[in-house]
Motif scaffolding. Sequence first.
Motif, PDB file in Angstrom:
ATOM      1  N   MET A 110       2.066 -20.458  17.233  1.00 22.69           N
ATOM      2  CA  MET A 110       2.415 -21.593  17.623  1.00 22.69           C
ATOM      3  C   MET A 110       3.308 -21.451  18.633  1.00 22.69           C
ATOM      4  O   MET A 110       4.109 -20.247  18.541  1.00 22.69           O
ATOM      5  CB  MET A 110       3.125 -22.590  16.675  1.00 22.69           C
ATOM      6  N   ILE A 111       3.221 -21.838  19.798  1.00 21.38           N
ATOM      7  CA  ILE A 111       4.220 -21.899  20.981  1.00 21.38           C
ATOM      8  C   ILE A 111       4.641 -23.181  21.310  1.00 21.38           C
ATOM      9  O   ILE A 111       4.347 -24.159  21.079  1.00 21.38           O
ATOM     10  CB  ILE A 111       3.465 -21.171  22.217  1.00 21.38           C
ATOM     11  N   CYS A 112       5.898 -22.699  22.282  1.00 19.61           N
ATOM     12  CA  CYS A 112       6.699 -24.122  22.443  1.00 19.61           C
ATOM     13  C   CYS A 112       5.925 -24.780  23.775  1.00 19.61           C
ATOM     14  O   CYS A 112       5.447 -24.077  24.595  1.00 19.61           O
ATOM     15  CB  CYS A 112       7.965 -23.814  23.123  1.00 19.61           C
TER      16      CYS A 112
ATOM     17  N   ARG B  37       9.309 -18.220  19.721  1.00 19.57           N
ATOM     18  CA  ARG B  37      10.468 -18.138  18.996  1.00 19.57           C
ATOM     19  C   ARG B  37      10.706 -19.560  18.425  1.00 19.57           C
ATOM     20  O   ARG B  37      11.392 -20.449  19.254  1.00 19.57           O
ATOM     21  CB  ARG B  37      11.524 -17.765  19.562  1.00 19.57           C
ATOM     22  N   LEU B  38      10.454 -19.931  17.487  1.00 19.70           N
ATOM     23  CA  LEU B  38      10.478 -21.401  16.945  1.00 19.70           C
ATOM     24  C   LEU B  38      11.084 -21.435  15.579  1.00 19.70           C
ATOM     25  O   LEU B  38      10.851 -20.505  14.668  1.00 19.70           O
ATOM     26  CB  LEU B  38       9.159 -22.255  16.755  1.00 19.70           C
TER      27      LEU B  38
ATOM     28  N   LYS C  20      12.017 -26.734  16.453  1.00 20.65           N
ATOM     29  CA  LYS C  20      12.873 -26.632  17.588  1.00 20.65           C
ATOM     30  C   LYS C  20      12.554 -25.033  18.167  1.00 20.65           C
ATOM     31  O   LYS C  20      12.592 -24.180  17.373  1.00 20.65           O
ATOM     32  CB  LYS C  20      14.322 -26.731  16.902  1.00 20.65           C
ATOM     33  N   CYS C  21      12.740 -25.038  19.491  1.00 21.68           N
ATOM     34  CA  CYS C  21      12.474 -23.750  20.303  1.00 21.68           C
ATOM     35  C   CYS C  21      13.693 -23.103  20.175  1.00 21.68           C
ATOM     36  O   CYS C  21      14.509 -23.709  20.695  1.00 21.68           O
ATOM     37  CB  CYS C  21      11.833 -24.188  21.583  1.00 21.68           C
TER      38      CYS C  21
ATOM     39  N   PHE D 228       9.847 -30.614  18.979  1.00 15.26           N
ATOM     40  CA  PHE D 228       8.675 -31.189  18.952  1.00 15.26           C
ATOM     41  C   PHE D 228       8.213 -31.340  17.521  1.00 15.26           C
ATOM     42  O   PHE D 228       8.512 -30.715  16.636  1.00 15.26           O
ATOM     43  CB  PHE D 228       7.356 -30.617  20.057  1.00 15.26           C
ATOM     44  N   PHE D 229       7.017 -32.132  17.260  1.00 15.36           N
ATOM     45  CA  PHE D 229       6.488 -32.239  15.962  1.00 15.36           C
ATOM     46  C   PHE D 229       4.966 -31.675  15.875  1.00 15.36           C
ATOM     47  O   PHE D 229       4.213 -31.764  16.533  1.00 15.36           O
ATOM     48  CB  PHE D 229       6.587 -33.862  15.471  1.00 15.36           C
ATOM     49  N   THR D 230       4.698 -31.225  14.571  1.00 12.24           N
ATOM     50  CA  THR D 230       3.487 -30.846  14.365  1.00 12.24           C
ATOM     51  C   THR D 230       2.923 -31.451  13.026  1.00 12.24           C
ATOM     52  O   THR D 230       3.835 -31.615  12.182  1.00 12.24           O
ATOM     53  CB  THR D 230       3.454 -29.183  14.093  1.00 12.24           C
TER      54      THR D 230
END
Length: 64
Positions: free
Chosen positions: A1-3, A10-11, A30-31, A38-40
């Motif tokens: 997963m990436i920002c 780095r999350l 949060k990055c 952001f939300f997943t």
Amino acid sequence: MICPKCKSARLGVMDSVDDNDANETYRKRKCLECGNIFFTVEFEAEVMSFIDNWNKYHRSTNKT
């Protein structure tokens, strides 16, 4: 997963909620590089059904 904003990997997970009725997990992330929040949503899917729908709707596989 990436920002989605700065593309960093780095999350951190700030919060997590499980919806057992729908077999879904919601995460607030949060990055650690840029601070973007952001939300997943994570969910279970049948593999073949998911692959068929992915191929049908994903832009990079459409032959239009």
